[in-house]
Scaffold this motif. Structure first.
Motif, PDB file in Angstrom:
ATOM      1  N   GLU A 182      41.070  46.782  43.570  1.00  0.00           N
ATOM      2  CA  GLU A 182      41.016  46.747  45.031  1.00  0.00           C
ATOM      3  C   GLU A 182      39.931  45.783  45.500  1.00  0.00           C
ATOM      4  O   GLU A 182      40.104  45.086  46.502  1.00  0.00           O
ATOM      5  CB  GLU A 182      40.735  48.149  45.566  1.00  0.00           C
ATOM      6  N   ASP A 183      38.797  45.749  44.781  1.00  0.00           N
ATOM      7  CA  ASP A 183      37.734  44.798  45.106  1.00  0.00           C
ATOM      8  C   ASP A 183      38.263  43.378  45.011  1.00  0.00           C
ATOM      9  O   ASP A 183      37.990  42.536  45.869  1.00  0.00           O
ATOM     10  CB  ASP A 183      36.552  44.969  44.143  1.00  0.00           C
ATOM     11  N   LEU A 184      39.009  43.090  43.947  1.00  0.00           N
ATOM     12  CA  LEU A 184      39.550  41.748  43.741  1.00  0.00           C
ATOM     13  C   LEU A 184      40.544  41.400  44.838  1.00  0.00           C
ATOM     14  O   LEU A 184      40.502  40.304  45.403  1.00  0.00           O
ATOM     15  CB  LEU A 184      40.227  41.665  42.369  1.00  0.00           C
ATOM     16  N   GLN A 185      41.444  42.335  45.161  1.00  0.00           N
ATOM     17  CA  GLN A 185      42.429  42.074  46.210  1.00  0.00           C
ATOM     18  C   GLN A 185      41.744  41.813  47.538  1.00  0.00           C
ATOM     19  O   GLN A 185      42.128  40.911  48.290  1.00  0.00           O
ATOM     20  CB  GLN A 185      43.392  43.251  46.345  1.00  0.00           C
ATOM     21  N   SER A 186      40.705  42.590  47.831  1.00  0.00           N
ATOM     22  CA  SER A 186      39.963  42.419  49.080  1.00  0.00           C
ATOM     23  C   SER A 186      39.302  41.053  49.140  1.00  0.00           C
ATOM     24  O   SER A 186      39.328  40.375  50.183  1.00  0.00           O
ATOM     25  CB  SER A 186      38.910  43.528  49.210  1.00  0.00           C
ATOM     26  N   ALA A 187      38.710  40.625  48.021  1.00  0.00           N
ATOM     27  CA  ALA A 187      38.047  39.320  47.980  1.00  0.00           C
ATOM     28  C   ALA A 187      39.061  38.192  48.138  1.00  0.00           C
ATOM     29  O   ALA A 187      38.813  37.214  48.869  1.00  0.00           O
ATOM     30  CB  ALA A 187      37.282  39.165  46.662  1.00  0.00           C
ATOM     31  N   VAL A 188      40.198  38.328  47.463  1.00  0.00           N
ATOM     32  CA  VAL A 188      41.257  37.319  47.572  1.00  0.00           C
ATOM     33  C   VAL A 188      41.754  37.235  49.010  1.00  0.00           C
ATOM     34  O   VAL A 188      41.910  36.137  49.565  1.00  0.00           O
ATOM     35  CB  VAL A 188      42.429  37.654  46.615  1.00  0.00           C
ATOM     36  N   ASP A 189      41.987  38.377  49.628  1.00  0.00           N
ATOM     37  CA  ASP A 189      42.465  38.402  51.015  1.00  0.00           C
ATOM     38  C   ASP A 189      41.470  37.731  51.960  1.00  0.00           C
ATOM     39  O   ASP A 189      41.867  36.988  52.870  1.00  0.00           O
ATOM     40  CB  ASP A 189      42.699  39.843  51.471  1.00  0.00           C
ATOM     41  N   LYS A 190      40.192  37.995  51.749  1.00  0.00           N
ATOM     42  CA  LYS A 190      39.166  37.453  52.640  1.00  0.00           C
ATOM     43  C   LYS A 190      39.115  35.931  52.582  1.00  0.00           C
ATOM     44  O   LYS A 190      39.124  35.251  53.611  1.00  0.00           O
ATOM     45  CB  LYS A 190      37.801  38.036  52.260  1.00  0.00           C
ATOM     46  N   ILE A 191      39.096  35.385  51.372  1.00  0.00           N
ATOM     47  CA  ILE A 191      39.040  33.922  51.224  1.00  0.00           C
ATOM     48  C   ILE A 191      40.353  33.297  51.684  1.00  0.00           C
ATOM     49  O   ILE A 191      40.369  32.239  52.328  1.00  0.00           O
ATOM     50  CB  ILE A 191      38.736  33.536  49.765  1.00  0.00           C
ATOM     51  N   HIS A 192      41.453  33.965  51.366  1.00  0.00           N
ATOM     52  CA  HIS A 192      42.765  33.443  51.766  1.00  0.00           C
ATOM     53  C   HIS A 192      42.875  33.363  53.285  1.00  0.00           C
ATOM     54  O   HIS A 192      43.389  32.381  53.838  1.00  0.00           O
ATOM     55  CB  HIS A 192      43.865  34.336  51.188  1.00  0.00           C
ATOM     56  N   GLN A 193      42.388  34.385  53.982  1.00  0.00           N
ATOM     57  CA  GLN A 193      42.430  34.371  55.442  1.00  0.00           C
ATOM     58  C   GLN A 193      41.573  33.240  56.008  1.00  0.00           C
ATOM     59  O   GLN A 193      41.932  32.614  57.017  1.00  0.00           O
ATOM     60  CB  GLN A 193      41.962  35.719  56.000  1.00  0.00           C
ATOM     61  N   SER A 194      40.447  32.973  55.370  1.00  0.00           N
ATOM     62  CA  SER A 194      39.592  31.862  55.810  1.00  0.00           C
ATOM     63  C   SER A 194      40.317  30.537  55.634  1.00  0.00           C
ATOM     64  O   SER A 194      40.240  29.647  56.487  1.00  0.00           O
ATOM     65  CB  SER A 194      38.278  31.859  55.014  1.00  0.00           C
TER      66      SER A 194
END
Length: 259
Positions: free
Chosen positions: A5-17
């Motif tokens: 979940e940590d990895l998915q959250s980090a991926v989502d955050k950078i992807h949204q940027s």
């Protein structure tokens, strides 16, 4: 929060940027404004994302971007033009969520194949084929429509024994249609009646087994896609949904039942 979940959250955050920078680039192009500052950050985010996302989940547009534009934005007209075209062309792909962990590797057909083996569906369909073959071999059906439908159903059962979930479900639907449409006609024939009654019993049992395999496949899929602890908390907060949700959760252990 677990590691995945940590990895998915980090991926989502950078992807949204990165998506935000894509939107800024497209907007700047539409207004014939300078987009280089957005492009610089876009390349940075793309490379961060590529380093973070596991190889199995890297979308093709991200691999292409990092390959074409390198690790940083180069301030020259050809580079900028190429990047502007890339971001505009790939915009529909870029906005698609990048899934990592179980959600990305989930294979519904593989899950069903496991349940198919567990419930011996190949033997279930072999039994149905054997029963229908007996009926066809008796050669006592004089109605052409019924005879042709019977042969088609038998062929379907033969092909379905190792089939996908959708193929199995569609075949069982056709089996139900066959019995509803022609069962009465076949039972009216005294030579066919005992055979078709045996087939009905066999088909009913097969239908139950297929339903169990389908249900277990869905449960396994849900268990891989949800956080069980959070779902338990959700049930506690919404007790009226317990019956609906709990059926998709793993059964409690004997120790838990005794508490």
């Amino acid at each position: 929060m677990g590691e995945k979940e940590d990895l998915q959250s980090a991926v989502d955050k950078i992807h949204q940027s990165l998506i935000q920078q894509s939107n800024e680039i497209v907007s700047a192009l539409a207004n014939t404004s300078d987009f280089r500052s957005y492009a610089f950050r876009w390349v940075e985010y793309a490379n961060q994302l590529r380093r973070l996302v596991p190889d199995y989940a890297v979308p093709s547009w991200l691999s292409d971007a990092c390959s074409e534009f390198g690790v940083q934005f180069t301030n020259n007209p050809n580079y900028a033009s190429k990047m502007a075209k890339f971001v505009t062309k790939k915009a529909p792909e870029i906005v698609q969520q990048i899934m990592v962990g179980d959600a990305a590797t989930l294979n519904l057909e593989q899950l069903f194949a496991e349940q198919s083996e567990r419930f011996h569906l190949n033997q279930v369909f072999d039994n149905l084929v054997s029963r229908l073959s007996e009926l066809i071999a008796a050669d006592v059906i004089d109605n052409r429509v019924v005879h042709d439908s019977l042969i088609r159903l038998n062929v379907l059962f033969k092909r379905t024994k190792d089939g996908s979930l959708s193929t199995v479900l569609l075949t069982m639907n056709f089996g139900r249609f066959f019995l509803r449409s022609f069962g009465g006609v076949l039972k009216a024939n005294k030579y066919v009646k005992p055979i078709i009654e045996n087939f009905e019993a066999e088909f009913s049992e097969a239908n139950d087994i297929v339903q169990k395999a389908e249900e277990e496949t869905k449960k396994e899929m849900v268990s891989r896609l949800i956080n069980e602890q959070r779902m338990q908390l959700f049930i506690e907060s919404n007790p009226e949904l317990r019956e609906t949700v709990a059926g998709f959760l793993p059964a409690p252990s004997e120790d838990e039942k005794c508490e």
